[in-house]
Structures are given as structure tokens and as C-alpha cells.
Design an enzyme around this catalytic site. Structure first.
Site, mmCIF file in Angstrom:
data_model
loop_
_atom_site.group_PDB
_atom_site.id
_atom_site.type_symbol
_atom_site.label_atom_id
_atom_site.label_comp_id
_atom_site.label_asym_id
_atom_site.label_seq_id
_atom_site.Cartn_x
_atom_site.Cartn_y
_atom_site.Cartn_z
ATOM 1 N N ARG A 80 0.856 -1.194 0.000
ATOM 2 C CA ARG A 80 0.000 0.000 0.000
ATOM 3 C C ARG A 80 0.891 1.243 0.000
ATOM 4 N NH1 ARG A 80 -2.844 2.824 4.787
ATOM 5 N NH2 ARG A 80 -4.000 4.417 3.632
ATOM 6 N N HIS A 124 -3.305 10.822 1.055
ATOM 7 C CA HIS A 124 -2.735 10.573 2.379
ATOM 8 C C HIS A 124 -2.133 11.910 2.855
ATOM 9 C CE1 HIS A 124 -1.220 7.159 5.131
ATOM 10 N NE2 HIS A 124 -0.905 8.295 5.742
ATOM 11 N N GLU A 169 -7.680 7.967 6.479
ATOM 12 C CA GLU A 169 -8.012 8.508 7.806
ATOM 13 C C GLU A 169 -8.674 9.881 7.759
ATOM 14 O OE1 GLU A 169 -4.351 8.179 10.051
ATOM 15 O OE2 GLU A 169 -4.529 6.008 10.177
ATOM 16 N N ASN A 290 -7.565 1.081 9.784
ATOM 17 C CA ASN A 290 -6.257 1.278 10.430
ATOM 18 C C ASN A 290 -6.460 1.218 11.939
ATOM 19 O OD1 ASN A 290 -5.586 1.927 7.804
ATOM 20 N ND2 ASN A 290 -5.068 4.059 8.205
ATOM 21 N N TYR A 292 -4.385 1.200 15.797
ATOM 22 C CA TYR A 292 -3.157 1.301 16.597
ATOM 23 C C TYR A 292 -3.408 0.984 18.071
ATOM 24 C CZ TYR A 292 -0.837 2.904 12.476
ATOM 25 O OH TYR A 292 -0.300 2.920 11.214
ATOM 26 N N GLU A 351 -3.588 -0.602 7.999
ATOM 27 C CA GLU A 351 -2.414 -0.182 8.784
ATOM 28 C C GLU A 351 -2.502 -0.786 10.174
ATOM 29 O OE1 GLU A 351 -1.666 4.039 9.270
ATOM 30 O OE2 GLU A 351 -2.064 4.410 7.162
HETATM 31 O O1 IFM Z 1 2.253 7.485 10.172
HETATM 32 C C1 IFM Z 1 0.884 7.433 10.357
HETATM 33 C C2 IFM Z 1 0.159 7.261 9.040
HETATM 34 O O2 IFM Z 1 0.488 8.268 8.135
HETATM 35 C C3 IFM Z 1 -1.333 7.316 9.270
HETATM 36 N N1 IFM Z 1 -1.734 6.352 10.277
HETATM 37 C C4 IFM Z 1 -1.008 6.370 11.509
HETATM 38 C C5 IFM Z 1 0.493 6.284 11.259
HETATM 39 C C6 IFM Z 1 1.257 6.312 12.593
HETATM 40 O O3 IFM Z 1 0.984 7.472 13.274
#
Ligand code: IFM
Length: 447
Positions: A80, A124, A169, A290, A292, A351
Site C-alpha cells: 500500500r 494521504h 483517515e 487502520n 493502533y 495499517e
Molecule cells: O504514520 C501514520 C500514518 O500516516 C497514518 N496512520 C497512523 C500512522 C502512525 O501514526
């Protein structure tokens, strides 16, 4: 949670790695690329912690053959990347810049030649500055310009790109870029940023239509989601968490997947909202997500500009960025998404990854065991969700390379590959070899 080499993920499950144009390309003034909001933002003192910018970063614009070779060695099914809109249309509208088209044309051909399925993100975060000067995503016209740009890229690459993610995002762009101002374009409009969400969503819907008209195969999303947890059981914290969940998660997923805004939000949106929602809710081939970490929320003190405070959820180990390591949050999120949206298409994790700062030791080895543990536990969390009936078809690790981490500059390293920003030498970390083994083991056990 099942961990180990193949994680028990289903046959045909895709393994990939992700990057983004401004974070890796550099060459910001070459071959006709126009300025983006990130060039402007990084030039303002105090915006980026280490004063850095994406002017050179990983120099991927010149070193992309080396990066494709790394992807081939990693053995990923997919890669990606994002297309820099200002390389294609330097002022955000009008005819395409041939050098920009050529760059992505070559990259996509090289990926296919290496047996890697390209996944292209159209936006992005590097908005052409000229569009921002005309109002940026606050202006409805930006959604129309975005559709024109999507049509250009669809015409060029529609026959070769396997997956398209129109907008990366949109929640981060809205809340952090225009709401509180920590990311470009650095506006602090608080709730005045809500029209940005609507125009990003409209841009998404128009881009899906343009890509399909150009023959694109699989079109989806790349939306950041997080389980939102109140930091106490108090009514005030629970109410604040529910509002933040509506803004972070549902403001984008409800219109795309249900064709409506969460209660009370449609009235804050500009334009013919009901009509726009029909455009926004285009059928999708996959839902790119995505993840985290979970977000903790408490009620903000009296007089604050917004009624919630966001803070790390306590009780978890943290990455070098201070982000909680909570793999069960990914399982919970995937299960919750399918409960909230029973008609959700197959999910791709577009992500997931972590920041740890290790560099090469005296022998040139980058021992990033915490990243291996993070990826291992999160792949296990995906497998748990699959076992509970969630249709997850792939996982793209963020990120292939250490890169420019926005307002945190070069202080955070998310890569499977270490990048020395002085010499631009790439050194695969131990996590790179580990991920390659996982991919090989998966193929071996499910072939
Ligand atoms: O680096 C970023 C990415 O550009 C978008 N998602 C989160 C990642 C980590 O912060």
C-alpha cells in the site's frame, strides 16, 4: 489468542506493508511537483518537534527500485502506497503532470513484475497548497477536484492497481488537521471543522464513482478506528466518550456504510446533505481499517473548547510513542464493527504497527523484539476476530520503512526497515525477517 508462525489465518489471507507519499518520497520540488500543505506546515517554526520536513526523508522518489526489492525480499502479497496529488496536479486542478504520472506508472509496473499487488491511496494528507488557499476541505469544490484527480489516476492505473483507498483517515484530517490543528493545515476550528468531514466523505463517494467508471477493480477505505473507553464510570466521562466515539468512529463509517450521519450531526453539515449521502454510501469491495490502540476519554473541565479530553488508556505497556499496546482492542474493534454494520464488506487491516526507536548495533543488527511482539500479538488478535466470525482478508503492516512521522518528524520509527537519515542506507530489522517468516509459514501451511 493464537500466535506463532502462521497465526491460523485463513487461506488466501493477504500480507502487506504500507507507506505514504509525503512520509517517504522526498523530492518535493522535483519534476513539476507543486507545494502541498505539508511543505507549508513544516516550514512554520514549532509545528514539527524536531523542525524536520519531508523534503528528503527516505528519498524513495529516487530509491524506489531498492524499496521494491525490499518488498520482494519480504515476500508480501501487497504493498500500500499513496499517490502525491501535487505530483499529478501541481495546483490541484487542470491537466496532469506527465513526470508525476510516469513515476507511479513505473512503480506499479515494478510491483507487478515483483508479484506484488499494488494498493493505491489517493489522498494521504498532501493536499495541493493551491487548494488549501481556496479553502481546502472546508470548500465543497475540493471534493469535485478530488474526483477529477481520481479519474486521472483511474485512467492511468485502473487496469493494474488491485485495491484503491480514496482517503486515508478522514477522521484524523478533520479532527487533528482542522479541529485542533496539530497536523496540516494546522487550523484550530474545533466543531467548525465538521464541514471538512462532509467534504472528505463526499470526495470519497465521488472518487469511488470515478474509479469505477475508469474500470478500477476493488475500491474501499482506509479509516482509522479505535475502541473508545471512558476513563471512569462517571456519567460525565461516559457521555464524553460516547460523543468522541461518534466523532472518531461513526462520523465516517455511518455515512459510508449506512448512508446516514450519527444522530444530531447531519444538521451541522453543509450543502444538500441527503443527496450527498447517496453519493457517499457507494457500495464498497472492502472496508480498509487502520488500528493502533484504544482511546481513553474523560469529560473536559468546564470552559474547554470541546467537551472531551483524550488520554492513553492506563494499564497497558506502551510503545516508544507512549501508545498503549492492546491487541485485544483490535479483536474488540473488528467484532464491534461487524455488529454495528452487519452489511460491512470484507475487512482489510490497511495499517497496524508500532514505534520503537532501536537502530543498528555494532554488528549492524537492529534487534526490535518489541515490534515482533507487537505484530505477533496483533496478528493473533486478527485471528481471534476471524474465529469469532469476522471476515478479515488481509493485514498491511505500518510501515515498510522508518519515515517522517508528521508533527513528530523523525523522532518515531515505525519501519520494518531502519533508515539512516544521513546516509539513506536501509537496514532490514529483525522484525523484517520475522514478518517474512510469518508470510512464508502462512503460505506453507495453507497452500
Ligand atoms: O504514520 C501514520 C500514518 O500516516 C497514518 N496512520 C497512523 C500512522 C502512525 O501514526
Amino acid at each position: 489468542m493464537q500466535t506463532g508462525p502462521s497465526h491460523g489465518l485463513p487461506p488466501g489471507f493477504l500480507f502487506g506493508a504500507s507507506t505514504a507519499s509525503y512520509q517517504i518520497e522526498g523530492a518535493t520540488t522535483e519534476d513539476g511537483r507543486g507545494p502541498s500543505i505539508w511543505d507549508t506546515f513544516t516550514a512554520e517554526p514549532g509545528r514539527v518537534v524536531d523542525g524536520s520536513s519531508g523534503a528528503v526523508t527516505c528519498d524513495h522518489y529516487h530509491r524506489w527500485p531498492e524499496d521494491v526489492a525490499l518488498l520482494r525480499r519480504l515476500g508480501v502479497d501487497g504493498y500500500r502506497f499513496s499517490i502525491a496529488w501535487p505530483r499529478i496536479q501541481p495546483t490541484g486542478s487542470g491537466p496532469a503532470n506527465q513526470a508525476g504520472l510516469d513515476f507511479y506508472d513505473r512503480l506499479v509496473d515494478a510491483l507487478l513484475e515483483a508479484g506484488i499487488a499494488p494498493m493505491a491511496t489517493l489522498y494521504h494528507w498532501d493536499l495541493p497548497q493551491a487548494l488549501e488557499d481556496g479553502g481546502g476541505w472546508l470548500d465543497r469544490g475540493t471534493a469535485s477536484r478530488f474526483a477529477e484527480y481520481a479519474a486521472i489516476m483511474g485512467d492511468l492505473l485502473g487496469d493494474r492497481v488491485a485495491h484503491w483507498c480514496p482517503v486515508n483517515e478522514p477522521n484524523v484530517v478533520t479532527l487533528n488537521g482542522y479541529g485542533e490543528g496539530s497536523l496540516a493545515p494546522g487550523k484550530a476550528l474545533e466543531f467548525g471543522a465538521l464541514p471538512v468531514a462532509h467534504h472528505l466523505l463526499l470526495g470519497h463517494g465521488l472518487a469511488v464513482q470515478a474509479l469505477r467508471a475508469a474500470g478500477a477493480r476493488q475500491v474501499g477505505t482506509a479509516t482509522n478506528h479505535a475502541p473508545v473507553l471512558p476513563l471512569s464510570g462517571s456519567e460525565a466521562d461516559v457521555t464524553a466518550a460516547s460523543l468522541f466515539d461518534a466523532l472518531w468512529n461513526r462520523l465516517f463509517a455511518d455515512p459510508v456504510l449506512l448512508g446516514r450521519y450519527p444522530d444530531g450531526i447531519a444538521d451541522a453539515m453543509p450543502g444538500p446533505v441527503a443527496e450527498d449521502l447517496l453519493t457517499i454510501a457507494q457500495p464498497l469491495d472492502f472496508y480498509g481499517l487502520n488500528y493502533y490502540n484504544p482511546q481513553g476519554v474523560r469529560a473536559a473541565p468546564e470552559g474547554s473548547p470541546v467537551p472531551f479530553d483524550v488520554a492513553a488508556v492506563p494499564g497497558y505497556p506502551t510503545t516508544d510513542f507512549g501508545w498503549p499496546v492492546a491487541p485485544s482492542g483490535l479483536t474488540d474493534l473488528l467484532v464491534e464493527m461487524t455488529e454495528r454494520y452487519p452489511q460491512i464488506p470484507p475487512i482489510l487491516i490497511t495499517e497496524n504497527g508500532c514505534s520503537y526507536g532501536m537502530g543498528p548495533d555494532a554488528d549492524g543488527v537492529v534487534d526490535d523484539q518489541p515490534r515482533i511482539d507487537y505484530l505477533d500479538s496483533h496478528l493473533g488478535a486478527v485471528a481471534d476476530a476471524v474465529a469469532r466470525g469476522v471476515d478479515v482478508r488481509g493485514y498491511y503492516c505500518w510501515s515498510l520503512l522508518d519515515n517522517f512521522e508528521w508533527a513528530d518528524g523523525f523522532t518515531q520509527r515505525f519501519g520494518l526497515v531502519h533508515v539512516d537519515y544521513d546516509t539513506l542506507v536501509r537496514t532490514p530489522k529483525r522484525s523484517f525477517d520475522w514478518y517474512a517468516d510469518v508470510i512464508r509459514a502462512h503460505r506453507g501451511t495453507t497452500a
